[in-house]
Design an enzyme around this catalytic site. Structure first.
Site, PDB file in Angstrom:
ATOM      1  N   ASN A  78       0.854  -1.192   0.000  1.00 48.22           N
ATOM      2  CA  ASN A  78       0.000   0.000   0.000  1.00 48.22           C
ATOM      3  C   ASN A  78       0.894   1.249   0.000  1.00 48.22           C
ATOM      4  O   ASN A  78       1.632   1.490   0.954  1.00 48.22           O
ATOM      5  CB  ASN A  78      -0.894  -0.046   1.253  1.00 48.22           C
ATOM      6  CG  ASN A  78      -1.767   1.178   1.414  1.00 48.22           C
ATOM      7  OD1 ASN A  78      -1.395   2.279   1.014  1.00 48.22           O
ATOM      8  ND2 ASN A  78      -2.928   0.998   2.015  1.00 48.22           N
ATOM      9  N   ASP A  99      -8.965   8.854   7.394  1.00 55.22           N
ATOM     10  CA  ASP A  99      -8.428  10.130   7.895  1.00 55.22           C
ATOM     11  C   ASP A  99      -9.418  11.300   7.797  1.00 55.22           C
ATOM     12  O   ASP A  99      -9.454  12.133   8.712  1.00 55.22           O
ATOM     13  CB  ASP A  99      -7.132  10.503   7.161  1.00 55.22           C
ATOM     14  CG  ASP A  99      -5.919   9.745   7.701  1.00 55.22           C
ATOM     15  OD1 ASP A  99      -6.029   9.123   8.772  1.00 55.22           O
ATOM     16  OD2 ASP A  99      -4.869   9.780   7.038  1.00 55.22           O
ATOM     17  N   ASP A 142      -0.355  -3.694  10.884  1.00 47.00           N
ATOM     18  CA  ASP A 142      -1.773  -3.902  10.649  1.00 47.00           C
ATOM     19  C   ASP A 142      -2.526  -2.916  11.525  1.00 47.00           C
ATOM     20  O   ASP A 142      -2.161  -2.704  12.686  1.00 47.00           O
ATOM     21  CB  ASP A 142      -2.176  -5.341  10.967  1.00 47.00           C
ATOM     22  CG  ASP A 142      -3.462  -5.719  10.259  1.00 47.00           C
ATOM     23  OD1 ASP A 142      -3.504  -5.622   9.016  1.00 47.00           O
ATOM     24  OD2 ASP A 142      -4.440  -6.098  10.926  1.00 47.00           O
TER      25      ASP A 142
HETATM   26  P1  IMP Z   1      -4.252  -2.227   7.151  1.00 47.84           P
HETATM   27  O1  IMP Z   1      -4.808  -3.555   7.552  1.00 47.84           O
HETATM   28  O2  IMP Z   1      -3.137  -1.801   8.014  1.00 47.84           O
HETATM   29  O3  IMP Z   1      -3.950  -2.157   5.697  1.00 47.84           O
HETATM   30  O4  IMP Z   1      -5.380  -1.143   7.405  1.00 47.84           O
HETATM   31  C1  IMP Z   1      -6.734  -1.463   7.226  1.00 47.84           C
HETATM   32  C2  IMP Z   1      -7.519  -0.261   6.771  1.00 47.84           C
HETATM   33  O5  IMP Z   1      -7.543   0.704   7.811  1.00 47.84           O
HETATM   34  C3  IMP Z   1      -6.965   0.456   5.546  1.00 47.84           C
HETATM   35  O6  IMP Z   1      -7.450  -0.072   4.374  1.00 47.84           O
HETATM   36  C4  IMP Z   1      -7.482   1.867   5.743  1.00 47.84           C
HETATM   37  O7  IMP Z   1      -8.791   1.962   5.259  1.00 47.84           O
HETATM   38  C5  IMP Z   1      -7.523   1.992   7.254  1.00 47.84           C
HETATM   39  N1  IMP Z   1      -6.327   2.693   7.745  1.00 47.84           N
HETATM   40  C6  IMP Z   1      -5.119   2.157   8.055  1.00 47.84           C
HETATM   41  N2  IMP Z   1      -4.286   3.116   8.467  1.00 47.84           N
HETATM   42  C7  IMP Z   1      -4.975   4.275   8.414  1.00 47.84           C
HETATM   43  C8  IMP Z   1      -4.629   5.622   8.726  1.00 47.84           C
HETATM   44  O8  IMP Z   1      -3.508   5.957   9.132  1.00 47.84           O
HETATM   45  N3  IMP Z   1      -5.615   6.513   8.553  1.00 47.84           N
HETATM   46  C9  IMP Z   1      -6.851   6.203   8.099  1.00 47.84           C
HETATM   47  N4  IMP Z   1      -7.214   4.971   7.794  1.00 47.84           N
HETATM   48  C10 IMP Z   1      -6.274   4.006   7.952  1.00 47.84           C
END
Ligand code: IMP
Length: 204
Positions: free
Chosen positions: A17, A160, A74
């Site tokens: 990502n 965000d 995560d």
């Molecule tokens: P991941 O599993 O770490 O990829 O995060 C899961 C989901 O949480 C992502 O697809 C984003 O929609 C949301 N997310 C993760 N980090 C952030 C952040 O710093 N700000 C806002 N949304 C976030």
């Protein structure tokens, strides 16, 4: 590889990502050398029950594929009025192929009519470094806040535009500069703590 890389520990970044990659690189600074995730490594199925499980699955897959130490994170958004949802399912909240905007829309819809006093939420991140010898170091970062009534701001990513950190000045993360966000954010806290535990320099 530059000459400088020899002076600092090297990690492969498990995330593909670009939004997360940019943030992690900015937070960790020059204290580590981050290698991008090789494009031929297949996506990991994130079917763990906790953020720690998923961070471990992602980091271990990259260690297996590259033989190098790997870093993964995560993140979940826990909304009090939704009993802690979407939590570990934050990426797929509005469906398997949901965009950031789809997820934000669903969240605002589900919280329609919920008063400000009951819009509490928090982001939690687990950052994990996994090593080829099977060892690992993990750290958690949490930021408390509230979910705004409507999306505000264009910076950042994911949720965000609707997350207002409690220690801020009322702006959403998407209305802040990257440095302002990282100073307060779940990811900033998790990776600064991870760097600390790894004993790496956090010079900007
Ligand atoms: P991941 O599993 O770490 O990829 O995060 C899961 C989901 O949480 C992502 O697809 C984003 O929609 C949301 N997310 C993760 N980090 C952030 C952040 O710093 N700000 C806002 N949304 C976030």
């Amino acid at each position: 590889m530059s000459d400088d890389d020899h002076a600092v520990p090297v990690f492969v970044l498990a995330t593909a990502n670009p939004d997360k990659t940019t943030e992690i690189a900015a937070i960790l600074g020059q204290g580590v050398a981050l290698r991008p995730r090789p494009s031929d490594v297949p996506e990991v199925v994130e079917d763990g029950e906790t953020l720690l499980d998923n961070a471990r699955l992602k980091a271990r897959a990259l260690v297996e594929a590259t033989g190098l130490p790997a870093i993964a994170d995560d993140t979940g958004l826990e909304v009090d009025a939704l009993g802690g949802r979407p939590g570990v399912y934050s990426a797929r909240y509005a469906g398997e192929d949901a965009t950031y905007a789809d997820n934000v829309d669903r969240l605002l819809e589900e919280l329609g009519g919920v008063p400000d006093a009951r819009r509490g939420a928090r982001f939690s991140t687990v950052a994990l470094a996994a090593f080829p010898d099977g060892s690992e170091v993990a750290a958690e970062g949490v930021v408390e806040g509230t979910i705004a009534d409507e999306a505000r701001g264009a910076a950042g990513f994911g949720y965000d535009p609707v997350f207002v950190p409690a220690e801020g000045d009322g702006r959403t993360f998407a209305e802040m500069t990257p440095d302002e966000k990282h100073a307060l954010s779940h990811r900033g806290r998790a990776f600064r703590s991870l760097a600390d535990r790894l004993g790496v320099d956090q010079a900007p």
